[in-house]
Structures are given as structure tokens and as C-alpha cells.
Design a protein around this motif. Structure first.
Motif, PDB file in Angstrom:
ATOM      1  N   PHE A  58     -15.135  15.345  -2.667  1.00 35.27           N
ATOM      2  CA  PHE A  58     -15.862  15.600  -1.176  1.00 35.27           C
ATOM      3  C   PHE A  58     -16.572  16.600  -0.450  1.00 35.27           C
ATOM      4  O   PHE A  58     -16.414  17.688  -0.970  1.00 35.27           O
ATOM      5  CB  PHE A  58     -14.118  15.080  -0.524  1.00 35.27           C
ATOM      6  N   THR A  88      -3.672   9.197  -0.470  1.00 34.57           N
ATOM      7  CA  THR A  88      -4.410   9.168   0.654  1.00 34.57           C
ATOM      8  C   THR A  88      -4.756   8.078   1.295  1.00 34.57           C
ATOM      9  O   THR A  88      -6.044   7.482   0.811  1.00 34.57           O
ATOM     10  CB  THR A  88      -5.068  10.134   1.155  1.00 34.57           C
ATOM     11  N   ASN A  89      -4.022   7.609   2.295  1.00 33.02           N
ATOM     12  CA  ASN A  89      -4.620   6.279   2.610  1.00 33.02           C
ATOM     13  C   ASN A  89      -6.248   6.151   3.789  1.00 33.02           C
ATOM     14  O   ASN A  89      -6.773   7.364   4.494  1.00 33.02           O
ATOM     15  CB  ASN A  89      -3.887   5.610   3.604  1.00 33.02           C
ATOM     16  N   PRO A  90      -7.509   5.342   2.768  1.00 31.78           N
ATOM     17  CA  PRO A  90      -8.671   6.008   3.807  1.00 31.78           C
ATOM     18  C   PRO A  90      -8.124   5.580   5.114  1.00 31.78           C
ATOM     19  O   PRO A  90      -9.452   6.337   6.021  1.00 31.78           O
ATOM     20  CB  PRO A  90      -9.466   5.119   2.660  1.00 31.78           C
ATOM     21  N   TYR A  91      -7.849   4.792   4.976  1.00 32.23           N
ATOM     22  CA  TYR A  91      -7.932   4.104   6.707  1.00 32.23           C
ATOM     23  C   TYR A  91      -8.151   5.227   7.560  1.00 32.23           C
ATOM     24  O   TYR A  91      -8.040   5.636   8.867  1.00 32.23           O
ATOM     25  CB  TYR A  91      -7.108   2.902   7.363  1.00 32.23           C
ATOM     26  N   PHE A 119      -6.832  19.170  -2.334  1.00 34.68           N
ATOM     27  CA  PHE A 119      -6.002  17.682  -1.550  1.00 34.68           C
ATOM     28  C   PHE A 119      -4.985  16.680  -2.486  1.00 34.68           C
ATOM     29  O   PHE A 119      -4.354  16.940  -1.309  1.00 34.68           O
ATOM     30  CB  PHE A 119      -7.204  16.737  -1.694  1.00 34.68           C
ATOM     31  N   TYR A 156      -3.494  12.634  11.870  1.00 36.81           N
ATOM     32  CA  TYR A 156      -4.079  13.261  11.216  1.00 36.81           C
ATOM     33  C   TYR A 156      -4.661  14.859  12.488  1.00 36.81           C
ATOM     34  O   TYR A 156      -6.081  13.898  12.649  1.00 36.81           O
ATOM     35  CB  TYR A 156      -5.409  13.555  10.125  1.00 36.81           C
ATOM     36  N   LEU A 168      -9.993   9.253  -2.595  1.00 37.93           N
ATOM     37  CA  LEU A 168      -8.416   9.401  -1.731  1.00 37.93           C
ATOM     38  C   LEU A 168      -7.603   8.763  -2.480  1.00 37.93           C
ATOM     39  O   LEU A 168      -6.847   8.792  -2.282  1.00 37.93           O
ATOM     40  CB  LEU A 168      -9.502   9.058  -0.577  1.00 37.93           C
ATOM     41  N   ARG A 210       0.670  -1.302   0.405  1.00 36.69           N
ATOM     42  CA  ARG A 210      -0.055   0.131  -0.053  1.00 36.69           C
ATOM     43  C   ARG A 210       1.038   1.152  -0.177  1.00 36.69           C
ATOM     44  O   ARG A 210       0.172   2.439  -1.074  1.00 36.69           O
ATOM     45  CB  ARG A 210      -1.313   0.110   0.942  1.00 36.69           C
ATOM     46  N   GLU A 253       1.201   3.811  -2.378  1.00 34.59           N
ATOM     47  CA  GLU A 253       0.924   5.675  -2.546  1.00 34.59           C
ATOM     48  C   GLU A 253       1.547   6.450  -3.145  1.00 34.59           C
ATOM     49  O   GLU A 253       1.448   7.773  -3.498  1.00 34.59           O
ATOM     50  CB  GLU A 253       0.484   5.525  -0.792  1.00 34.59           C
ATOM     51  N   GLN A 311      -1.968  16.392   0.551  1.00 34.34           N
ATOM     52  CA  GLN A 311      -1.419  15.370   1.375  1.00 34.34           C
ATOM     53  C   GLN A 311      -0.704  14.483   0.495  1.00 34.34           C
ATOM     54  O   GLN A 311      -0.328  13.682   0.866  1.00 34.34           O
ATOM     55  CB  GLN A 311      -3.329  14.447   0.881  1.00 34.34           C
ATOM     56  N   GLY A 312      -0.345  14.730  -0.382  1.00 33.14           N
ATOM     57  CA  GLY A 312       0.250  13.502  -1.271  1.00 33.14           C
ATOM     58  C   GLY A 312       1.410  13.909  -1.515  1.00 33.14           C
ATOM     59  O   GLY A 312       2.239  13.462  -2.010  1.00 33.14           O
ATOM     60  N   TYR A 335      -7.733   8.660   6.305  1.00 31.10           N
ATOM     61  CA  TYR A 335      -7.773   9.695   6.826  1.00 31.10           C
ATOM     62  C   TYR A 335      -9.517   9.624   7.356  1.00 31.10           C
ATOM     63  O   TYR A 335     -10.034  11.135   7.982  1.00 31.10           O
ATOM     64  CB  TYR A 335      -8.035  10.136   4.984  1.00 31.10           C
TER      65      TYR A 335
END
Lengths: 258, 258
Positions: A95, B136-139, A106, B38, B131, A75, A79, A110-111, B141
Motif C-alpha cells: 500500500f 479487509t473489505n475494500p468497500y 495491516f 474507519y 486488501l 463476503r 473475510e 484489521q483482520g 476501507y
């Protein structure tokens, strides 16, 4: 296509229970090339794209991006890889809880670790590139029309200057004029960024306009591909039926009697 | 044979769901300890879960405290001298049992449903996929901020509920039944031990975790549009409520076994 492909897909397979969706699909996309994959509903277009960008893991086959095998990536590695990608979703997928500029910024924040103020400035500039003024930046996604949402989605997809942009049904649900506006913006953005583009659609006007090359998917395989200007003389009966929208032909819809 | 097949399918579906929930929980927990964290999102969720639940939890607590004193007074009338134990039973009941359970159930209804609906809508409108495409990792975020906020916010709410519930009992005892206010408060303070309050706070932290977990899990796996989101919301509230009552017994047995 010349040189090593940006994206190379070989023998891609994906099933959901007994239903085979991708059945050994092969596709190459060259650097800076715009490939449009056409095909009817349920033929595997979306699944193919989801496998390429890592939202779905294929059952078998190989996906290489810049020569690197990306199936089975961790993962965290995925990313990092996703920083090369931008995606415009069919329903824009903005969103709801963030303002328009926050949506566009975004990925930068974030990235890519860009500061908030700088990201906001880039977001407003990118909104300008898709024909939206700075006053739109403070609105919420729910306050926008469908066409504006698509444009914001496009701005979000290109804000971080990705190397590959994926367009999922970019003109679906829009009136013909707004659809053409989106097509023009896609061409402009892809050209300005020098990006590689993969689009999936069943809108032939859009495919003709934005594609360098068109591929047709049927029953989980690419059954024809060639330069966009040759599709009208493809000589393939499946392609002929699809592009002319005929009910009669080799592609059968499963319709039962009432 | 058909009956056995049906039973087999139900058993397999149960273990499959249990496995998915376990994997989801372990993945979410592992992300709680790995950056990025976050902080702003955790604070926002803390306000949503804690601050905005105060009115409903406070109202419930005061009526529970009042009805408890009322019932105890009528019930203890049958025992000679039983009335003098009302203050002690109210404070013990509120801190150890009713405060955590009532606050947990109210928050499960309010927040569990809201989390499932929000995350579920994000799932069916491709926002969770978006996401991932934005690195961005959904877990991290979506899930981790809600889990951490739930674990912290519930104990704070329960502290407030304990005080309001005891106050409710005090009101009924002193104004309706003519107890001496100073003696009532003295009895309450003399009887209460810190372990009573701490055990309630431990329970409520677990309940907060369960509420957020079930909201996120059902929302994250919802499918099929509005109907799927509705089903996820219902399942989140029902499963969190059942788990709260189940874990209430397990934790009570563990904490008070001596």
C-alpha cells in the motif's frame, strides 16, 4: 501426500466470454505441503489461485479448505476464512500510502484486532525474519528496491502466521541472486510456520527449490504432477518442453507472419 | 443488420454500465451503515476533500461573485431602478446556485480525478486484491470513507464559497460602482432566507456524494495499467460534472417547485 488435503480443488471451471481459462481443473494440496504450479503465460495459473483465495468466483467446480466448501461463501464468511491465508503478490502490492511497518502490520490490525503498538513490534520482528532491519520500517514502499519490496510483501504475508501461504510469481522481475534469496526466505518461513504453500511460477530454478510437489497446468487442466525431484524424468512431452524452454514441441505459440 | 447490431451493442453496454453502477452504489451505501467504520480514514478524506480544496474553491467563488456584480450592474442599467437589486441577486445566485455548482465542479476536477487515480492505481497494482487477502473489505476501507467525507465536506466548502462570493460582489459594488457598504450589506441580510442557504447545502451534499461515487466507481473498475487509470480519471471528472449539472436541475425543480 497423506491424510485429508488442506486444499482440494475439483472440476474447477472459469471462462471469460468465449475464452475458457480453467477447464475442469483438479488439485489437492496436503497439510504442510509446498506445491508449485508451473505453466506458460495465459494457461490459468493466476485465475486458479484467485479462485482458491476468493478473489474470483468460479463458473463451476468445488474448492474445499479443511473440508469446508468455500465457493459461494458470503463476503463476511470469506473475510473470516481469509485469516487462514497470506499472499505474496507478483508486484508485492504494497500500500503506497502506508509506511513499511504499517503494511506488514495491516492484516494484524484489521483482520486480527491486534493493538497498534503490539502490531508494530510484530511487524519489526517479522521484517527481521526476512532480513530487513528496523530502519526500513519507517520508509515508504516507493523508497524500496524491487527485492526489498518483495521481502516486505513476504513479511506482510507471514506476519499473522497464516495456515496457507500463496506465492504469485515470487521471483519474477528479480536478479538471480535476489531471486534465490527470496526462495530461501520462502522455504524458511514456510518451514518455521509449518504452513501449507501454493506457488505459481514459470521460474524452474525457483520451482525446483521451493516445491515438495510440482504440478503443470496447460489449457486450464493439470496435465502432470509429481514430487519435485521427479520432474526431470516426467516422461511427459509437455513438461519436457516447458522445463527445457524449447520452442519446438507440443505446446505451440500462436505466431502470425508479419 | 450491421447497423442494428451496433445500436444493440451500444444499448446493451449502456444498461450493463448502469446496472454495474447501481449495484456498486447500493453495495457502498449498505456498507455505510455496518461496522467497522474507519473514522480516521473518514477524517483524513475530509481534510483532503474539504481543507485542501479551500483555496481553489475560495478563489473561484470570489471571482464569480465579482463578475456577477459586474454583469448585473451593466445589465440592470437598462432597467430603471434595477441597480438596487444587485445585492439581492448576488446573494440569491451564490447561495442557491453558483456556490454549490461552482464548488461542485471545482471539487469534481480536483478530488474526483484524485480519487479515481488513487483507487485505479490500487486496482491495477493488485492493492485492492491485497486488501481482500488481509481480511479487509475494500468497500469499507476505500469507498465508504470517501463517500461520507464527500457528503460532509462539500456543504462546508459551499458555506465558505457563499460567503466569499457575496464578499466578491460587495467589493465590486462598493469600490467600483460606489454603492454604500452598509446599505449593500443590509439589503443582502434582509433579502436572504435560511431556505436559500439550506437548499444550496442540500444540493452540495448530493454533489459531494456524486463526485466521490464516480471517482471510486471508475477507479475500482479500471483495468489495463496506466492507460486504464488515465481513462478512469477522465471518465470520473466528466461523468461527475455532467451528473452535477443534471442533479442541479432536478434538485432545483424539487426544492423550488412551490
Amino acid at each position: 501426500m497423506t491424510g485429508a488435503p488442506k486444499i482440494s480443488v475439483r472440476g474447477l471451471k472459469k471462462s471469460f466470454g468465449p475464452k475458457v481459462v480453467l477447464d475442469g481443473l483438479d488439485l489437492d494440496v496436503g497439510v504442510g505441503e509446498s506445491v508449485v504450479v508451473i505453466g506458460g503465460s495465459g494457461t490459468g495459473k493466476s485465475v486458479m489461485v484467485k479462485c482458491i483465495i476468493g478473489l474470483m468466483e468460479p463458473d463451476a467446480g468445488s474448492i474445499k479448505i479443511d473440508g469446508q466448501e468455500v465457493t459461494g461463501l458470503k463476503r463476511s464468511e470469506r473475510e473470516k476464512l481469509m485469516r487462514k491465508f497470506g499472499m505474496l503478490f507478483q508486484g508485492a502490492a504494497l500500500f503506497d500510502s502506508l509506511r513499511v511497518w504499517q503494511n506488514v502490520a495491516f492484516g494484524l490490525i484489521q483482520g486480527h484486532g491486534v493493538g497498534k503498538e503490539e502490531a508494530r513490534a510484530i511487524a519489526i520482528k517479522t521484517l527481521g525474519a526476512v532480513g530487513l532491519g528496523p530502519e526500513v520500517a519507517e520508509l515508504w514502499p516507493a523508497e524500496l528496491s524491487g527485492g526489498m519490496q518483495k521481502r516486505v510483501g513476504l513479511a506482510r504475508a507471514i506476519a499473522a502466521k497464516p495456515e496457507v501461504i500463496v506465492f504469485d510469481e515470487p521471483t519474477t522481475g528479480l536478479d538471480p541472486i535476489m531471486g534465490d534469496v527470496i526462495n530461501d526466505l520462502i522455504i524458511k518461513c514456510v518451514r518455521d510456520l509449518g504452513a501449507t504453500a501454493i506457488s505459481i511460477t514459470h521460474d524452474m530454478a525457483s520451482a525446483h527449490k521451493i516445491a515438495d510437489r510440482i504440478a503443470m497446468i496447460y489449457k486450464g487442466k493439470i496435465i502432470w504432477q509429481g514430487p519435485a525431484n521427479t520432474i526431470d524424468k516426467s516422461g511427459n512431452e509437455y513438461v519436457e518442453q516447458f522445463i527445457h524452454g524449447r520452442a519446438e514441441g507440443p505446446i505451440k505459440m500462436e505466431v502470425r507472419a508479419l | 443488420m450491421a447497423f442494428l447490431a451496433r445500436v444493440g451493442r451500444v444499448v446493451l453496454a449502456f444498461f450493463s454500465a448502469a446496472g454495474r453502477l447501481t449495484i456498486f452504489t447500493l453495495t457502498a451505501l449498505s456498507h455505510c451503515f455496518r461496522p467497522p467504520i474507519y473514522v480516521n480514514l473518514i477524517l483524513r478524506q475530509f481534510v483532503d476533500i474539504g481543507y485542501y480544496s479551500l483555496p481553489v474553491v475560495g478563489l473561484t467563488a470570489i471571482f464569480i461573485g465579482m463578475v456577477l456584480a459586474l454583469q448585473l450592474h451593466t445589465g440592470f442599467n437598462r432597467i430603471t431602478g434595477g441597480e438596487s437589486a444587485i445585492a439581492q441577486v448576488v446573494v440569491l445566485g451564490m447561495t442557491r446556485e453558483l456556490g454549490p455548482v461552482i464548488a461542485g465542479l471545482m471539487v469534481a476536477g480536483r478530488i474526483g480525478a484524485a480519487i479515481a487515480a488513487e483507487v485505479g492505481t490500487m486496482r491495477v497494482t493488485d492493492q485492492i486484491d491485497a486488501l481482500s487477502t488481509l481480511s479487509t473489505n475494500p468497500y469499507k476501507y476505500l469507498v465508504v470513507p470517501r463517500l461520507l467525507a464527500g457528503i460532509v465536506a462539500l456543504p462546508v466548502l459551499v458555506l465558505v464559497a457563499d460567503n466569499i462570493g457575496v464578499f466578491g460582489g460587495f467589493l465590486v459594488a462598493t469600490y467600483k460602482f460606489g454603492f454604500n457598504p452598509a446599505a449593500y450589506l443590509q439589503n443582502t441580510a434582509d433579502f436572504l432566507r435560511s431556505s436559500d442557504v439550506i437548499s444550496g447545502l442540500v444540493k452540495s451534499a448530493v454533489f459531494g456524494f456524486l463526485i466521490s461515487l464516480m471517482g471510486c466507481y471508475t477507479g475500482y473498475h479500471s483495468k489495463g495499467g496506466a492507460q486504464g487509470v488515465g481513462a478512469a480519471t477522465t471518465y470520473a471528472v466528466v461523468s461527475a460534472s455532467v451528473l452535477i449539472l443534471m442533479f442541479d436541475y432536478i434538485l432545483s425543480a424539487l426544492l423550488f417547485s412551490s
